[in-house]
Enzyme design. Structure first.
Site, PDB file in Angstrom:
ATOM      1  N   ASN A   7      45.694  56.842  25.486  1.00 27.73           N
ATOM      2  CA  ASN A   7      46.682  57.522  26.319  1.00 27.73           C
ATOM      3  C   ASN A   7      46.039  58.676  27.080  1.00 27.73           C
ATOM      4  OD1 ASN A   7      48.734  55.922  25.063  1.00 27.73           O
ATOM      5  ND2 ASN A   7      48.769  57.340  23.356  1.00 27.73           N
ATOM      6  N   HIS A  61      40.833  59.932  22.970  1.00 25.23           N
ATOM      7  CA  HIS A  61      40.702  59.188  21.724  1.00 25.23           C
ATOM      8  C   HIS A  61      41.329  57.814  21.865  1.00 25.23           C
ATOM      9  CE1 HIS A  61      44.470  61.491  21.463  1.00 25.23           C
ATOM     10  NE2 HIS A  61      44.928  60.572  20.631  1.00 25.23           N
ATOM     11  N   PHE A  62      40.830  56.876  21.088  1.00 25.22           N
ATOM     12  CA  PHE A  62      41.274  55.491  21.110  1.00 25.22           C
ATOM     13  C   PHE A  62      41.877  55.161  19.748  1.00 25.22           C
ATOM     14  CE2 PHE A  62      38.115  56.015  24.287  1.00 25.22           C
ATOM     15  CZ  PHE A  62      38.390  55.112  25.298  1.00 25.22           C
ATOM     16  N   ASP A 108      44.107  57.933  11.272  1.00 24.96           N
ATOM     17  CA  ASP A 108      45.177  58.717  11.890  1.00 24.96           C
ATOM     18  C   ASP A 108      46.011  59.336  10.773  1.00 24.96           C
ATOM     19  OD1 ASP A 108      47.785  59.373  13.208  1.00 24.96           O
ATOM     20  OD2 ASP A 108      46.819  58.421  14.921  1.00 24.96           O
ATOM     21  N   ILE A 109      46.350  60.625  10.889  1.00 21.38           N
ATOM     22  CA  ILE A 109      47.137  61.287   9.841  1.00 21.38           C
ATOM     23  C   ILE A 109      48.636  61.042   9.994  1.00 21.38           C
ATOM     24  CG2 ILE A 109      45.384  63.027   9.348  1.00 21.38           C
ATOM     25  CD1 ILE A 109      47.134  65.036  10.941  1.00 21.38           C
ATOM     26  N   GLN A 150      50.006  61.168  25.062  1.00 29.14           N
ATOM     27  CA  GLN A 150      48.811  61.763  24.475  1.00 29.14           C
ATOM     28  C   GLN A 150      49.222  63.043  23.757  1.00 29.14           C
ATOM     29  OE1 GLN A 150      45.801  62.919  27.302  1.00 29.14           O
ATOM     30  NE2 GLN A 150      44.233  63.131  25.735  1.00 29.14           N
TER      31      GLN A 150
END
Length: 130
Positions: free
Chosen positions: A79, A92-93, A27-28, A86
């Protein structure tokens, strides 16, 4: 909402996640060190829109990431929709390590005051539609 989804690969040319080749990446905007994302290679905004076969590898991959990262405690989060937080409209998880009280996912858990009869009505309604 119109998309440019192609039928041969089920991806959307305008979606940032569809442009990423890997099923998993960091994740960024991480909530903690090691915060990772796992995505199905099928463009859909909501999980219930993704065919089962595209979801089959998601949890095993999330499990492998948690184990490889050595995460003693972590959350797996998914989400659906803006109200549910989201940010990117592609399923995505998140695998979010919970290293301490300050980092990782913070959860607000305010249970509704519902009777068992009310809960059963909701349950029966969902079961009828399965």
């Amino acid at each position: 909402m119109s998309t440019t989804t192609t039928t041969h690969n089920h991806l959307d040319d305008n979606c940032i996640f569809c442009k990423i080749i890997n099923y998993a990446f960091m994740d960024i905007e991480p909530l903690s060190e090691g915060h990772s994302l796992v995505i199905p290679k099928y463009h859909a905004e909501f999980m219930h829109q993704v065919p089962d076969d595209y979801l089959a590898d998601i949890m095993p991959l999330a499990k492998k990431i948690a184990a490889a990262g050595g995460f003693a405690q972590y959350n797996v989060l998914q989400n659906n929709g803006k109200l549910a937080n989201q940010a990117v409209p592609h399923v995505h998880f998140h695998i979010i390590p919970k290293l301490d009280q300050e980092t990782g996912l913070g959860v607000r858990w305010n249970p509704l005051k519902k009777s068992m009869d009310d809960i059963k009505v909701t349950y029966d309604d969902i079961i009828k539609k399965l």
